[in-house]
Design a protein around this motif. Sequence first.
Motif, PDB file in Angstrom:
ATOM      1  N   ASP A  99       4.933   3.081   2.167  1.00 57.15           N
ATOM      2  CA  ASP A  99       3.992   2.815   3.258  1.00 57.15           C
ATOM      3  C   ASP A  99       3.400   1.419   3.164  1.00 57.15           C
ATOM      4  OD1 ASP A  99       3.929   5.530   4.483  1.00 57.15           O
ATOM      5  OD2 ASP A  99       3.213   6.064   2.475  1.00 57.15           O
ATOM      6  N   LEU A 100       3.235   0.931   1.937  1.00 63.64           N
ATOM      7  CA  LEU A 100       2.486  -0.292   1.696  1.00 63.64           C
ATOM      8  C   LEU A 100       3.059  -0.978   0.469  1.00 63.64           C
ATOM      9  CD1 LEU A 100      -0.247  -1.793   2.478  1.00 63.64           C
ATOM     10  CD2 LEU A 100      -1.353  -0.295   0.816  1.00 63.64           C
ATOM     11  N   ARG A 149      12.651 -10.007   7.044  1.00 69.72           N
ATOM     12  CA  ARG A 149      13.735  -9.017   7.098  1.00 69.72           C
ATOM     13  C   ARG A 149      13.295  -7.695   7.717  1.00 69.72           C
ATOM     14  NH1 ARG A 149      17.970  -9.535   2.734  1.00 69.72           N
ATOM     15  NH2 ARG A 149      17.927 -11.721   2.115  1.00 69.72           N
ATOM     16  N   THR A 150      12.044  -7.307   7.520  1.00 68.98           N
ATOM     17  CA  THR A 150      11.598  -5.985   7.963  1.00 68.98           C
ATOM     18  C   THR A 150      10.836  -6.012   9.296  1.00 68.98           C
ATOM     19  OG1 THR A 150       9.497  -6.147   6.771  1.00 68.98           O
ATOM     20  CG2 THR A 150      11.370  -5.143   5.588  1.00 68.98           C
ATOM     21  N   GLY A 151      10.251  -7.147   9.639  1.00 70.43           N
ATOM     22  CA  GLY A 151       9.402  -7.205  10.824  1.00 70.43           C
ATOM     23  C   GLY A 151       8.065  -6.526  10.616  1.00 70.43           C
ATOM     24  N   ASN A 185      -4.634 -12.872   1.721  1.00 67.45           N
ATOM     25  CA  ASN A 185      -6.020 -13.118   1.345  1.00 67.45           C
ATOM     26  C   ASN A 185      -6.899 -11.870   1.404  1.00 67.45           C
ATOM     27  OD1 ASN A 185      -7.647 -15.138   0.302  1.00 67.45           O
ATOM     28  ND2 ASN A 185      -8.580 -15.581   2.277  1.00 67.45           N
ATOM     29  N   ALA A 186      -6.321 -10.699   1.262  1.00 67.60           N
ATOM     30  CA  ALA A 186      -7.109  -9.466   1.281  1.00 67.60           C
ATOM     31  C   ALA A 186      -7.952  -9.356   0.016  1.00 67.60           C
ATOM     32  CB  ALA A 186      -6.204  -8.253   1.401  1.00 67.60           C
ATOM     33  N   THR A 187      -9.120  -8.739   0.167  1.00 68.68           N
ATOM     34  CA  THR A 187      -9.985  -8.495  -0.985  1.00 68.68           C
ATOM     35  C   THR A 187     -10.207  -7.005  -1.223  1.00 68.68           C
ATOM     36  OG1 THR A 187     -11.935  -8.747   0.424  1.00 68.68           O
ATOM     37  CG2 THR A 187     -11.200 -10.696  -0.813  1.00 68.68           C
ATOM     38  N   ASP A 188      -9.830  -6.174  -0.248  1.00 69.19           N
ATOM     39  CA  ASP A 188      -9.930  -4.725  -0.416  1.00 69.19           C
ATOM     40  C   ASP A 188      -9.037  -4.046   0.611  1.00 69.19           C
ATOM     41  OD1 ASP A 188     -10.637  -2.279  -1.469  1.00 69.19           O
ATOM     42  OD2 ASP A 188     -12.669  -2.280  -0.659  1.00 69.19           O
ATOM     43  N   LEU A 189      -8.705  -2.806   0.350  1.00 67.97           N
ATOM     44  CA  LEU A 189      -7.945  -1.971   1.273  1.00 67.97           C
ATOM     45  C   LEU A 189      -8.633  -0.621   1.339  1.00 67.97           C
ATOM     46  CD1 LEU A 189      -5.426  -3.680  -0.418  1.00 67.97           C
ATOM     47  CD2 LEU A 189      -4.377  -2.763   1.635  1.00 67.97           C
ATOM     48  N   PRO A 190      -9.453  -0.382   2.375  1.00 68.89           N
ATOM     49  CA  PRO A 190     -10.105   0.918   2.500  1.00 68.89           C
ATOM     50  C   PRO A 190      -9.097   2.052   2.682  1.00 68.89           C
ATOM     51  CG  PRO A 190     -11.149  -0.705   3.927  1.00 68.89           C
ATOM     52  CD  PRO A 190      -9.908  -1.327   3.384  1.00 68.89           C
ATOM     53  N   SER A 191      -7.925   1.725   3.252  1.00 70.76           N
ATOM     54  CA  SER A 191      -6.854   2.708   3.427  1.00 70.76           C
ATOM     55  C   SER A 191      -5.536   1.946   3.493  1.00 70.76           C
ATOM     56  CB  SER A 191      -7.063   3.517   4.710  1.00 70.76           C
ATOM     57  OG  SER A 191      -6.780   2.720   5.846  1.00 70.76           O
ATOM     58  N   ALA A 192      -4.449   2.676   3.631  1.00 70.29           N
ATOM     59  CA  ALA A 192      -3.133   2.042   3.712  1.00 70.29           C
ATOM     60  C   ALA A 192      -2.906   1.355   5.054  1.00 70.29           C
ATOM     61  CB  ALA A 192      -2.046   3.076   3.471  1.00 70.29           C
ATOM     62  N   THR A 193      -3.807   1.534   5.991  1.00 69.68           N
ATOM     63  CA  THR A 193      -3.654   0.914   7.307  1.00 69.68           C
ATOM     64  C   THR A 193      -4.786  -0.054   7.654  1.00 69.68           C
ATOM     65  OG1 THR A 193      -4.765   2.776   8.392  1.00 69.68           O
ATOM     66  CG2 THR A 193      -2.347   2.877   8.224  1.00 69.68           C
ATOM     67  N   PRO A 195       5.232  -1.367  11.864  1.00 69.33           N
ATOM     68  CA  PRO A 195       6.044  -0.453  11.065  1.00 69.33           C
ATOM     69  C   PRO A 195       5.771  -0.578   9.570  1.00 69.33           C
ATOM     70  CG  PRO A 195       7.367  -2.330  11.743  1.00 69.33           C
ATOM     71  CD  PRO A 195       6.026  -2.467  12.423  1.00 69.33           C
ATOM     72  N   ALA A 196       6.005   0.508   8.864  1.00 72.49           N
ATOM     73  CA  ALA A 196       5.930   0.477   7.402  1.00 72.49           C
ATOM     74  C   ALA A 196       7.192  -0.215   6.888  1.00 72.49           C
ATOM     75  CB  ALA A 196       5.829   1.899   6.864  1.00 72.49           C
ATOM     76  N   PRO A 197       7.068  -0.844   5.754  1.00 73.20           N
ATOM     77  CA  PRO A 197       5.869  -0.965   4.933  1.00 73.20           C
ATOM     78  C   PRO A 197       4.995  -2.109   5.418  1.00 73.20           C
ATOM     79  CG  PRO A 197       7.668  -2.080   3.829  1.00 73.20           C
ATOM     80  CD  PRO A 197       8.228  -1.487   5.096  1.00 73.20           C
ATOM     81  N   ARG A 198       3.691  -1.904   5.299  1.00 71.40           N
ATOM     82  CA  ARG A 198       2.766  -2.978   5.553  1.00 71.40           C
ATOM     83  C   ARG A 198       2.690  -3.806   4.265  1.00 71.40           C
ATOM     84  NH1 ARG A 198       2.038   1.351   8.160  1.00 71.40           N
ATOM     85  NH2 ARG A 198       1.067   2.511   6.496  1.00 71.40           N
TER      86      ARG A 198
END
Length: 194
Positions: free
Chosen positions: A86-87, A106-108, A114-122, A142-145
């Motif tokens: 997924d990620l 390749r995946t689109g 520059n992320a500092t946190d991921l509250p969720s996979a989206t 689309p996955a994977p992000r």
Amino acid sequence: MTTTWVWVDLGPDGPHASAFELLAKARSLGGAAAVALGPGASAAAPDLAAHGATTVYASDDAVFTDGLSQPAAHALHALVEAHRPDLVLFPTTYDARDVAGRLQARTGSTLLSNATDLPSATRAETRVAGGSMIVETDLAGPAPRLVLVRPKSFAAEAVGGSATVVAVDATVPDSLRTARRVERHREAAAGPRL
């Protein structure tokens, strides 16, 4: 359950500390796996497992460190197509940025830097204006992000455990072996100063 992969930068002394930081976040999002390509990848599996990776995709082939990012992006793309995470979390290092960018082409997939946190996979957060403001971004598409994460955004924490080591087929076309690294500076191996 969300499947989160962590790209592992490998050096002569093993995994870069960023891998352990990113595994801490990956564990909190669901299933955590690590992708380690290059000399020392298989030997790194116990350390990666101790930090929460339940699967380690590994190849010790030197093509992944000698051939710049093209062979690594090729192998990672094949893994993504076969296993559909997924990620994928990447450290903000020179090599990881190259691999992430080539994988995105390749995946689109969505690629956020520059992320500092991921509250969720989206969803991802980054701090701007000297850290005084938080911007939250929807990771659509689309996955994977794909997310490049700032160093020291998460505290590395050993939790123990073991991992299944999956050997990565290191078949890399000759067309991706044309560029070769001739020298590696210490700063380039450790990543940029931020």
